[in-house]
Design a protein around this motif. Structure first.
Motif, PDB file in Angstrom:
ATOM      1  N   THR A 172       9.090 -25.246 -47.359  1.00  0.00           N
ATOM      2  CA  THR A 172       9.187 -26.114 -45.877  1.00  0.00           C
ATOM      3  C   THR A 172      10.245 -25.529 -45.149  1.00  0.00           C
ATOM      4  O   THR A 172      11.068 -24.770 -45.472  1.00  0.00           O
ATOM      5  CB  THR A 172       9.816 -27.527 -46.340  1.00  0.00           C
ATOM      6  OG1 THR A 172      11.185 -27.183 -47.053  1.00  0.00           O
ATOM      7  CG2 THR A 172       8.869 -28.075 -47.515  1.00  0.00           C
ATOM      8  N   VAL A 173      10.228 -25.925 -43.727  1.00  0.00           N
ATOM      9  CA  VAL A 173      11.277 -25.463 -42.803  1.00  0.00           C
ATOM     10  C   VAL A 173      12.126 -26.702 -42.724  1.00  0.00           C
ATOM     11  O   VAL A 173      11.764 -27.769 -42.384  1.00  0.00           O
ATOM     12  CB  VAL A 173      10.725 -25.087 -41.292  1.00  0.00           C
ATOM     13  CG1 VAL A 173      11.627 -24.609 -40.566  1.00  0.00           C
ATOM     14  CG2 VAL A 173       9.570 -24.287 -41.447  1.00  0.00           C
ATOM     15  N   ILE A 174      13.597 -26.306 -42.828  1.00  0.00           N
ATOM     16  CA  ILE A 174      14.356 -27.339 -42.713  1.00  0.00           C
ATOM     17  C   ILE A 174      15.034 -27.473 -41.064  1.00  0.00           C
ATOM     18  O   ILE A 174      15.461 -26.301 -40.594  1.00  0.00           O
ATOM     19  CB  ILE A 174      15.659 -27.269 -43.584  1.00  0.00           C
ATOM     20  CG1 ILE A 174      15.338 -26.971 -45.168  1.00  0.00           C
ATOM     21  CG2 ILE A 174      16.584 -28.560 -43.675  1.00  0.00           C
ATOM     22  CD1 ILE A 174      14.572 -28.161 -45.568  1.00  0.00           C
ATOM     23  N   VAL A 175      14.938 -28.730 -40.599  1.00  0.00           N
ATOM     24  CA  VAL A 175      15.233 -28.651 -39.315  1.00  0.00           C
ATOM     25  C   VAL A 175      16.072 -30.094 -38.952  1.00  0.00           C
ATOM     26  O   VAL A 175      15.643 -31.205 -40.005  1.00  0.00           O
ATOM     27  CB  VAL A 175      14.212 -28.724 -38.302  1.00  0.00           C
ATOM     28  CG1 VAL A 175      13.219 -27.569 -38.254  1.00  0.00           C
ATOM     29  CG2 VAL A 175      13.156 -29.979 -38.600  1.00  0.00           C
ATOM     30  N   PRO A 176      16.942 -30.455 -38.076  1.00  0.00           N
ATOM     31  CA  PRO A 176      17.684 -31.545 -37.748  1.00  0.00           C
ATOM     32  C   PRO A 176      16.539 -32.444 -37.447  1.00  0.00           C
ATOM     33  O   PRO A 176      15.511 -32.362 -36.930  1.00  0.00           O
ATOM     34  CB  PRO A 176      18.313 -31.283 -36.552  1.00  0.00           C
ATOM     35  CG  PRO A 176      18.753 -29.695 -36.466  1.00  0.00           C
ATOM     36  CD  PRO A 176      17.432 -29.229 -37.187  1.00  0.00           C
ATOM     37  N   ALA A 177      16.760 -33.880 -37.871  1.00  0.00           N
ATOM     38  CA  ALA A 177      15.559 -34.795 -37.796  1.00  0.00           C
ATOM     39  C   ALA A 177      15.223 -35.128 -36.347  1.00  0.00           C
ATOM     40  O   ALA A 177      14.054 -35.304 -35.870  1.00  0.00           O
ATOM     41  CB  ALA A 177      16.141 -36.014 -38.062  1.00  0.00           C
ATOM     42  N   ASP A 178      16.208 -34.602 -35.140  1.00  0.00           N
ATOM     43  CA  ASP A 178      15.920 -34.805 -33.792  1.00  0.00           C
ATOM     44  C   ASP A 178      15.392 -33.554 -33.141  1.00  0.00           C
ATOM     45  O   ASP A 178      15.124 -33.572 -31.928  1.00  0.00           O
ATOM     46  CB  ASP A 178      17.157 -35.414 -33.141  1.00  0.00           C
ATOM     47  CG  ASP A 178      18.252 -34.384 -33.192  1.00  0.00           C
ATOM     48  OD1 ASP A 178      17.980 -33.278 -34.044  1.00  0.00           O
ATOM     49  OD2 ASP A 178      19.369 -34.647 -32.612  1.00  0.00           O
ATOM     50  N   HIS A 179      14.806 -32.583 -33.879  1.00  0.00           N
ATOM     51  CA  HIS A 179      14.533 -31.468 -33.583  1.00  0.00           C
ATOM     52  C   HIS A 179      12.827 -31.651 -33.111  1.00  0.00           C
ATOM     53  O   HIS A 179      12.344 -32.350 -33.919  1.00  0.00           O
ATOM     54  CB  HIS A 179      14.545 -30.362 -34.589  1.00  0.00           C
ATOM     55  CG  HIS A 179      14.148 -28.957 -34.157  1.00  0.00           C
ATOM     56  ND1 HIS A 179      13.025 -28.305 -34.123  1.00  0.00           N
ATOM     57  CD2 HIS A 179      15.135 -27.860 -33.585  1.00  0.00           C
ATOM     58  CE1 HIS A 179      12.967 -27.266 -33.592  1.00  0.00           C
ATOM     59  NE2 HIS A 179      14.335 -26.718 -33.649  1.00  0.00           N
ATOM     60  N   PRO A 180      12.422 -30.913 -32.056  1.00  0.00           N
ATOM     61  CA  PRO A 180      10.949 -31.041 -31.604  1.00  0.00           C
ATOM     62  C   PRO A 180      10.161 -31.091 -32.830  1.00  0.00           C
ATOM     63  O   PRO A 180       8.882 -31.590 -32.899  1.00  0.00           O
ATOM     64  CB  PRO A 180      10.801 -30.187 -30.617  1.00  0.00           C
ATOM     65  CG  PRO A 180      12.273 -29.565 -30.093  1.00  0.00           C
ATOM     66  CD  PRO A 180      12.997 -30.026 -30.983  1.00  0.00           C
TER      67      PRO A 180
END
Lengths: 296, 296
Positions: A172-180
DNA sequence: GGACATTACGTGTTACGTAAAAATG
DNA sequence: CATTTTTACGTAACACGTAATGTCC
């Protein structure tokens, strides 16, 4: 090209200093200087630039051979020595953070301890290279490494060790929840992310080098480098928006301490695999028992 | 555990004699005896049984490490030395019989010689191990090995060398024309042949060991062993009914000198691949030019 | 000039050869 | 008993330490 000449050469190159190498190897500076000179005159090439001390091109080439050679010599000694020395009633385990998080190793370890309450257990969590090193040298009876590979491919190892997969996870790619990206829960392909900002965290996550090799591209320019070995910190860094990072799907709750993160499945045909690695295991040793429990 | 101690140990083990090793290594017998004794006392294990001389279990384990270690030390020396010495205006090529038969190497070589008429060319045809050895040591500028692998897998190499595939062929089983199998021209799976009588010809064809590893079974008991390196002889042996053998599909006419043979396609997902292997190639060397021609 | 690497030189260890002894088949 | 390995011992080479010299920031 004696082995100990290689060893001091490697040490000097690693420390960037003759004197520091001398201290580590318990020689005088003069001896180190002479040894490097001997190696250079044997090969008739300058291996190190002096002041600042660093490998020349030929030196770099030699390092690529010397480091695995020395590691394998240690492995050979450990392998042979094991045949004499009685099997220790202890279990030394070396593993990477993600091997700990995504494999059932620690659960099985608890079961083992329940069955053998007096067993002396030592667990060491470090980077991949150190885990392989410890397993090869026999410092650890068992090692658990992880890596990103095409399904069914084995993990590449610099030394030949018995290796068997014990866990596979989705990537999985971990991104901030508000990331597009967080709005594409269906998943993304790695190729689409070549231009994103990445956190390079070689000791925890699959390194960007590894990623490039696996994906066959030369993208993934790091915007940030994290040299620690702590997974939670990496999650915090991702949450703060320092960049993307790739992790295996973590068991429920593992990401809870760092809220505001989303894990987007990667659609590229790739798995995160944990492998159990070890030299020859004495039969009936705790290590052999534990290995059997893990692979059963 | 000095490198030259390993070298004499390996030599003694290979020759099965201290005195013979002494001759080969230009030592006295006494020196060889002392070196082996030194290695044994260092590792605190008996490595060799004497009279007859042969490796103990620990010795066998050590050999498995020592041989690749020594090979890699040679590779390291060759790799580093190449950076100093001027690129030779010669081309030394080592290849296996099947690499010669199924890759366009010899055709390309003729083209190269047409373009560079004064080029000094040396071609050596031997077993796989020797080809890898020669390429690693730098005795050959280029090597061409072959092997049986799952499609898209690389050939396994004991030392890390640049490797790139140059030819792939279908795999066939060679049987006498009057053999029952010859009537199933649609092909056979390898699993169906585990109980047949095989010719083990490790220097020419894929060895049975290799076959077992690839197929994952432990069948394929050899009925006959051929230690030569000549493909035609192997075909004759198969024609005489000594056993089955596995070969890549040979170009038209290659089997003509041994009539009475049939080549049955193997339906198992397996290919015969020829790979070009080499250390660092000096730019603009004949070797680099030839490598480019082969991979183009 | 100070930190660091190299060179010079003396010394102790070690690694080999010669030669004699032991072992094995 | 002959062949082959091991042990004993003397010597020569070598690798290290000390100390002086050189070199680069």
């Amino acid at each position: 090209m004696d082995a100990h000449l290689l060893r001091t050469f490697v040490t000097v190159a690693r420390l960037g200093s003759f004197s520091a190498a001398a201290v580590e190897l318990q020689y005088t500076q003069a001896a180190v200087s002479q040894q490097v000179a001997a190696l250079e005159s044997d090969l008739k090439v300058t291996l190190l630039r002096r002041r600042p001390v660093g490998p020349t091109e030929a030196g770099t080439r030699l390092l690529e051979h010397a480091i695995p050679i020395l590691l394998r010599m240690d492995a050979a000694r450990a392998d042979v020595t094991r045949m004499t020395s009685p099997p220790a009633a202890r279990l030394a385990l070396a593993l990477t953070p993600l091997a700990a998080a995504t494999s059932p190793a620690l659960t099985r370890l608890a079961e083992l301890r329940a069955r053998m309450p007096r067993l002396d257990v030592a667990v060491r969590v470090t980077g991949r290279d150190q885990v392989v090193e410890a397993a090869a040298r026999g410092e650890a009876d068992l090692g658990l490494t992880d890596g990103l590979v095409a399904p069914s491919d084995p993990l590449p190892l610099p030394v030949p060790l018995s290796a068997v997969g014990v866990a596979e996870s989705l990537v999985t790619v971990i991104v901030p929840a508000d990331h597009p990206l967080a709005r594409s829960p269906a998943g993304v392909g790695l190729a689409d992310l070549a231009d994103a900002r990445w956190i390079d965290a070689p000791r925890v996550a699959p390194s960007l080098d590894e990623l490039r090799r696996t994906a066959g591209t030369d993208g993934y320019r790091p915007g940030f480098r994290y040299d620690g070995a702590d997974t939670l910190t990496l999650l915090r860094l991702a949450a703060e928006g320092h960049g993307l990072t790739l992790l295996p799907e973590l068991p429920g709750g593992a990401m809870a301490p760092s809220p505001g993160l989303a894990a987007i499945p990667v659609t590229t045909r790739l798995v995160h695999r944990v492998e159990l690695i070890h030299g020859t295991l004495p039969a009936d040793s705790p290590a052999a028992t534990f290995a059997a429990m893990l692979t059963a």
